[in-house]
Write an enzyme that holds these catalytic residues in place. Structure first.
Site, PDB file in Angstrom:
ATOM      1  N   CYS A  74       0.823  -1.202   0.000  1.00  0.00           N
ATOM      2  CA  CYS A  74       0.000   0.000   0.000  1.00  0.00           C
ATOM      3  C   CYS A  74       0.866   1.265   0.000  1.00  0.00           C
ATOM      4  CB  CYS A  74      -0.922   0.007   1.216  1.00  0.00           C
ATOM      5  SG  CYS A  74      -2.020   1.431   1.285  1.00  0.00           S
ATOM      6  N   CYS A  80      -0.774   5.806   7.238  1.00  0.00           N
ATOM      7  CA  CYS A  80      -2.013   5.200   7.718  1.00  0.00           C
ATOM      8  C   CYS A  80      -1.665   4.311   8.907  1.00  0.00           C
ATOM      9  CB  CYS A  80      -2.661   4.379   6.604  1.00  0.00           C
ATOM     10  SG  CYS A  80      -4.076   3.390   7.115  1.00  0.00           S
ATOM     11  N   TYR A 331     -22.346 -13.587  24.584  1.00  0.00           N
ATOM     12  CA  TYR A 331     -21.921 -12.518  23.689  1.00  0.00           C
ATOM     13  C   TYR A 331     -22.206 -12.942  22.244  1.00  0.00           C
ATOM     14  CZ  TYR A 331     -19.305 -11.701  28.009  1.00  0.00           C
ATOM     15  OH  TYR A 331     -18.946 -11.554  29.338  1.00  0.00           O
ATOM     16  N   GLU A 352     -26.840 -11.414  24.542  1.00  0.00           N
ATOM     17  CA  GLU A 352     -26.082 -10.314  23.932  1.00  0.00           C
ATOM     18  C   GLU A 352     -26.564  -8.998  24.503  1.00  0.00           C
ATOM     19  OE1 GLU A 352     -24.013  -7.608  21.891  1.00  0.00           O
ATOM     20  OE2 GLU A 352     -23.538  -9.741  21.806  1.00  0.00           O
ATOM     21  N   CYS A 428     -10.636 -12.418  20.854  1.00  0.00           N
ATOM     22  CA  CYS A 428      -9.855 -11.560  19.969  1.00  0.00           C
ATOM     23  C   CYS A 428      -8.704 -10.900  20.723  1.00  0.00           C
ATOM     24  CB  CYS A 428     -10.750 -10.497  19.328  1.00  0.00           C
ATOM     25  SG  CYS A 428     -11.557  -9.402  20.525  1.00  0.00           S
TER      26      CYS A 428
END
Length: 473
Positions: A74, A80, A331, A352, A428
């Site tokens: 990129c 960025c 979740y 949730e 995550c």
């Protein structure tokens, strides 16, 4: 008071990878964090921050590049804030992510671990995302190099910025000409909107005055290449606003859902606003293993569709379902995992926080003719309690996929009370996952660990852990 002079460090060898996509080295007993480097680089570093136990620095010069370094694809790399690992070959990225999972589980979790399975890499390392969000700004952010090359700020046009926020700056937007995270249609649409706005003297938003017509742009795509586009306007639409929508409809047949919203609030969030359909449906459809999922403008759906399928297969495999189990999916979001495992379970109950997501989960269950799912909206620590378990049953399996902060301590306590035979923990953030594993260690042992790379060229990694009940009352 004069700013303290910070040292220039010469001929420094970068030795490892750290958090937030940075690299690191050590000088005496001091750790130095450096962005946009790879292990093996020999560099001159300008220290930018000095604390008692660490320093931060930027690269002044690459004396000798690492043999492991590769060219970034990129043109915006280094300015960025995304895709910091583009200069690492993908096999090396996977190696460091595997190490990140191992380090977090061993150093933070400090629980007995089985052999950690090799990380599952992404089939596609570019154009893998199904969603991107861009911001309009009446003044685009310029680097000192750009200003210097142009001969000064007065020699360069810095209007009409459309792109990503500069890291940690709510009011600075880097104008993006290309982004390789989605197929090229995202570039053609975004750059086309910028040209149309210029040609029609439309105004871009100013975060300080809270004025301007065009505010944010959201692009979503499904596996067929169909596009949902949501434009956020900072002012009620005028003739040019409607003309832009009509132009998008006629210019890009890939856009099957064209929507807009007027947002006059001080923040960019549109979750609490009414979104209007200009053309097409109010959603696009995604498919996974024959299951249909309705994805609306506010829906959560994993942003790497192909790799989400691999992730969910791991979670289902770790659940070891026979068709007789009561499964709690914590979740649950829009119920993607819940619906994905429902055919292999007796019943699945999803919980949730976001009410709109639960409504999507119910719609998705109906779409797929699933009659063994229940969904509840509310704060996890308030809903999941002993009374809830008494009413709906003690789960045989719990699948949990919490946000980056991990699970609330009260949720962990309720899980320990419920004593499911198996827990599948999808995370995550391996650091907070490791913290929670230490709490669950009271009754559970970790039996399987499978890292999954959802986001090539970033430091982020998903990890799936299977736990089995150790103590039976």
């Amino acid at each position: 008071m004069k700013k303290k002079n910070l040292p220039l460090l010469k001929d420094i060898t970068i030795t490892g990878i750290a958090a937030e996509g940075k690299a690191l080295t050590r000088i005496d007993d001091m750790v130095v964090f450096v962005p946009y480097c790879v292990p093996g680089d020999i560099v001159d570093l300008q220290v930018t921050k000095k604390k008692h136990s660490f320093m931060e620095a930027r690269v002044e010069r690459i004396v000798k590049p690492s043999e492991e370094r590769c060219e970034a694809v990129c043109k915006h790399y280094g300015v960025c804030g995304g895709c910091k690992w583009q200069i690492l070959p993908y096999p090396a990225q996977l190696r460091y992510k595997q190490q990140q999972v191992t380090d977090n589980l061993t150093r933070i979790g400090k629980v007995k671990l089985p052999e950690i399975s090799p990380i599952l890499g992404s089939k596609h390392i570019y154009a893998y995302r199904n969603k991107l969000e861009f911001t309009f700004a009446d003044r685009k952010w310029l680097s000192w190099d750009e200003i210097h090359a142009a001969g000064g700020l007065d020699q360069i046009d810095n209007t009409y910025g459309l792109g990503f926020h500069i890291t940690n700056c709510f009011d600075k937007v880097l104008d993006i000409e290309e982004c390789h995270l989605m197929p090229d249609i995202n570039n053609r649409i975004r750059n086309g909107i910028r040209r149309f706005a210029r040609d029609h003297a439309m105004t871009f938003y100013n975060e300080h005055t809270h004025q301007g017509q065009l505010r944010t742009l959201i692009l979503r795509a499904n596996h067929k290449g169909e596009i949902m586009l949501i434009l956020s306007f900072g002012e009620p639409l005028d003739d040019n606003g409607f003309a832009l929508l009509e132009w998008l409809h006629s210019e890009f047949p890939e856009i099957v859902s064209l929507q807009y919203v007027v947002n006059t609030k001080y923040n960019d969030t549109i979750g609490d606003l009414d979104i209007q359909v200009f053309f097409g449906a109010d959603h696009i459809m995604e498919e996974m293993e024959g299951l249909q999922f309705k994805v609306g403008p506010k829906s959560f759906y994993q942003t790497n569709t192909e790799q989400a399928y691999e992730l969910y297969k791991v979670a289902r495999d770790f659940a070891e379902l026979t068709g007789e189990e009561l499964v709690f999916d914590l979740y649950t979001g829009t119920g993607t995992i819940a619906n994905f495992v429902a055919k292999q379970a007796k019943q699945v109950i999803g919980i949730e926080y976001v009410p709109e997501a639960i409504e999507d989960a119910k719609v998705n269950a109906k779409l797929n003719l699933l009659d063994n799912t229940l969904f509840f909206a509310g704060d996890m620590k308030d809903i999941l309690n002993e009374d809830f378990i008494a009413q709906y049953g003690r789960p045989d399996v719990i699948i949990t996929d919490p946000p980056r902060a991990g699970m609330h301590e009260d949720v962990v306590k309720t899980i320990l009370f419920a004593e499911p035979k198996r827990i599948v923990y999808v995370s995550c953030n391996p650091a907070t996952q490791a913290r929670d594993l230490a709490l669950l260690d009271e009754k559970y042992e970790v039996t399987k660990v499978q890292p999954v790379d959802m986001f090539p060229h970033t430091q982020h990694v998903e990890n799936v852990v299977q736990l089995k009940l150790r103590i039976l009352n």
